[in-house]
Motif scaffolding. Structure first.
Motif, short mmCIF file in Angstrom:
data_model
loop_
_atom_site.label_atom_id
_atom_site.label_comp_id
_atom_site.label_asym_id
_atom_site.label_seq_id
_atom_site.Cartn_x
_atom_site.Cartn_y
_atom_site.Cartn_z
N LEU A 204 42.66 7.93 -86.90
CA LEU A 204 42.71 7.99 -85.43
C LEU A 204 43.61 9.12 -84.96
O LEU A 204 43.32 9.79 -83.96
N GLY B 244 53.16 1.16 -74.02
CA GLY B 244 52.03 2.04 -74.22
C GLY B 244 51.99 3.17 -73.19
O GLY B 244 51.79 4.34 -73.54
N PHE C 16 48.28 -1.07 -76.52
CA PHE C 16 47.41 -1.82 -75.60
C PHE C 16 46.67 -2.94 -76.34
O PHE C 16 46.48 -4.03 -75.79
N LEU C 17 46.28 -2.69 -77.58
CA LEU C 17 45.66 -3.75 -78.38
C LEU C 17 46.65 -4.89 -78.60
O LEU C 17 46.28 -6.07 -78.55
N SER D 103 51.47 0.45 -85.97
CA SER D 103 51.73 1.67 -85.21
C SER D 103 53.22 1.82 -84.88
O SER D 103 53.80 2.90 -85.00
N THR E 8 42.59 12.15 -82.45
CA THR E 8 43.26 12.32 -81.16
C THR E 8 44.60 13.04 -81.39
O THR E 8 44.63 14.22 -81.64
N ILE F 176 48.39 9.40 -78.32
CA ILE F 176 47.22 8.64 -77.87
C ILE F 176 46.94 7.49 -78.82
O ILE F 176 46.59 6.37 -78.41
N THR F 177 47.11 7.74 -80.11
CA THR F 177 46.91 6.67 -81.09
C THR F 177 47.88 5.52 -80.84
O THR F 177 47.50 4.34 -80.87
N HIS F 178 49.14 5.86 -80.57
CA HIS F 178 50.14 4.82 -80.33
C HIS F 178 49.82 4.06 -79.04
O HIS F 178 49.95 2.83 -78.99
N LEU F 179 49.39 4.77 -78.02
CA LEU F 179 49.00 4.13 -76.75
C LEU F 179 47.89 3.12 -76.98
O LEU F 179 47.97 1.97 -76.50
N ILE F 180 46.86 3.49 -77.70
CA ILE F 180 45.74 2.59 -77.97
C ILE F 180 46.21 1.34 -78.70
O ILE F 180 45.86 0.20 -78.33
N ASN F 181 47.02 1.53 -79.72
CA ASN F 181 47.47 0.40 -80.53
C ASN F 181 48.39 -0.55 -79.76
O ASN F 181 48.31 -1.77 -79.93
#
Length: 508
Positions: free
Chosen positions: A386, A499, A401-402, A432, A390, A394-399
């Motif tokens: 990921l 995030g 939010f998950l 993450s 990206t 951005i990878t950290h933001l996605i994780n």
């Protein structure tokens, strides 16, 4: 012409990170079972946060000290490896003693000792990746650590359930006694901790301080030739002005004392655990005053002032990451404290630690934590992919939010069996949190201060835990009518904020 730091192959990175398997087994056993041990010994769930204060306080004190010491150590074992060994011995003994605590106050004391010992081993492992790997491989190194964290956490968290359901080890005991399934899990963890850390000590040779200086010079030389500004370099220690220490110390001390007085005056309506927060603020002021007095008397050439100076001279990337870490770790501490109470009361409809339903629920929480770590191991494989698609932020933001969605789902799911799906998001967030911030940080740090800055960075892991210990009990009892499930709602909100704050971080 300086020699560049060589890249390591897969097996070399595997060996240098393998010790984290044991370290995480120790932490996972602690996180999944200490609240259960406390409640078994008579603790009220409303007081769990105050009992858990040992973990963040020991990390706050131990990690920067060990980081500073390991930066300045070099003996037959090396630079970081002596601390791996000393911590492993102490942590293994503490893991054996913890489930045999006869009284609540003994268990609380053992948590201090156990957490301190685990931190002695763990903190240098973060700096170890920065020492051993070139910049291009650090994301791989931290992801490998996350992989072992996932595997170790999976095994350790599910161990009481495995022993009870597969090996028919007793899962209940008379009131006030910790079940054998928990005791034997801690014994297994003690052995695994020592052997895993021992493997890294035996299999990995460290670079000497002279070699590390040469590697840093080679990196600077290469970037100079390429015409790029060198973001990280070996530099002399920067001192913080004595006047700034004294002024800041007075301000923070007054804030802490005033808040303490307010809590005391309105003690009938305010939770006394808020004294933790006011005490931390006052202590921060007192430490600044002490550093200022040393500096004013020209006695600042000591380890204490060095650590305080470095705290006030953090790289910009580290300052931005500090906020991300704060709001990332607050929900994790809420999870460790309240998941057992939340699941047993909300999903199993009991708060009686001696009941069969409670112990079934507590074991299932161990399985859920194991699921979190299993999904974290999977995430450790997915995250580098990921990142390439990206970037780190951005990878950290996605994780994250998950992770927020995972915490929120605890309130929305009625069947406890389906809570395993909640741990997918939390597992990805956990992997993450344990890799990407450290990659961003290591790439912005001077090589000669990797340990101390890694230790200071952990302030922003321990401080949110102290804040959580101060206010979570108050929020759960006064705002949410004593329903611990809502601690996980607070966790979801905090994780989402973390995030969003990731977008502010600049990559070195």
């Amino acid at each position: 012409m300086y020699r560049a730091k060589p890249e390591l192959n897969f097996f070399q990175i595997f060996n240098m990170c393998f010790g984290f398997l044991g370290i995480q087994m120790g932490f996972a056993l602690q996180n999944a079972n200490v609240s259960r041990i406390f409640e078994t010994l008579g603790a009220d769930y409303n007081n769990l946060a105050i009992l858990w204060i040992a973990a963040p306080l020991t990390g706050l004190v131990v990690q920067p000290i060990i980081g500073h010491m390991s930066d300045n150590t070099w003996n037959k074992l090396g630079r970081r490896r002596p601390y791996f060994l000393y911590g492993a011995i102490a942590a293994s003994l503490a893991l054996i003693a913890m489930p045999n605590s006869p009284y609540l106050w003994v268990a609380a004391g053992m948590l201090w000792i156990m957490d301190a010992a685990i931190n002695v081993s763990m903190e240098p492992f973060r700096a170890f990746v920065g020492d051993m790997l070139p910049k291009e491989q650090r994301a791989t190194g931290f992801s490998m650590q996350s992989f072992f964290i996932g595997i170790g956490g999976t095994i350790a968290s599910a161990m009481p359930w495995i022993l009870a359901n597969w090996l028919d080890v007793s899962n209940t005991a008379e009131p006030g006694v910790v079940p054998d399934s928990v005791k034997f899990s801690f014994y297994f963890g003690a052995v695994a901790f020592f052997l895993a850390v021992g493997w890294t000590i035996w299999s990995t040779k460290e670079y000497s301080p002279e070699e590390l200086d040469e590697f840093a010079a080679a990196e600077k030389e290469a970037e100079d030739k390429a015409g790029r500004a060198h973001a990280v370099q070996i530099k002399e220690h920067v001192t913080h002005p004595a006047e700034a220490y004294l002024k800041g110390g007075v301000i923070w001390l007054i804030i802490g004392l005033v808040l303490t007085a307010i809590i005391q005056i309105f003690s009938a309506s305010l939770d006394k655990k808020l004294f933790i927060l006011s005490g931390v603020l006052a202590a921060f002021g007192a430490l600044q005053l002490l550093a200022g007095m040393f500096a004013k008397q020209n006695k600042a050439d000591n380890g204490f002032n060095t650590m305080m100076d470095d705290l006030f001279n953090m790289p910009d990337t580290m300052k931005q990451l500090a906020w991300v870490q704060f709001f990332s770790w607050f929900p994790l501490f809420a999870m460790w404290i309240y998941t057992t109470a939340a699941v047993t009361s909300h999903h199993y409809h009991t708060s009686d630690p001696s009941s069969t339903a409670y112990n079934e629920g507590a074991n299932w929480v161990g399985v859920l934590f194991g699921g979190q770590f299993a999904f974290a191991a999977l995430a450790a494989v997915v995250i580098p992919i990921l990142v390439k698609a990206t970037n780190l932020r951005i990878t950290h933001l996605i994780n994250l939010f998950l992770g927020a969605l995972g915490f929120l789902s605890f309130l929305l799911i009625d069947n406890p069996n389906y809570l395993i799906y909640s741990m997918v998001g939390i597992g990805f967030a956990w992997a993450s949190i344990l890799s990407i911030p450290y990659t961003l940080l290591a790439n912005s740090l001077p090589q000669n201060k990797m340990g101390i800055f890694m230790g200071i960075f952990n302030f922003f892991i321990t401080l949110p835990q102290l804040v959580a210990a101060s206010i979570l009990g108050f929020m759960v009892t006064r705002i949410f009518d004593g329903e611990p499930i809502y601690a996980l709602l607070i966790a979801a909100i905090s994780m989402a904020i973390a995030g969003l704050l990731t977008l502010r971080v600049r990559e070195a």
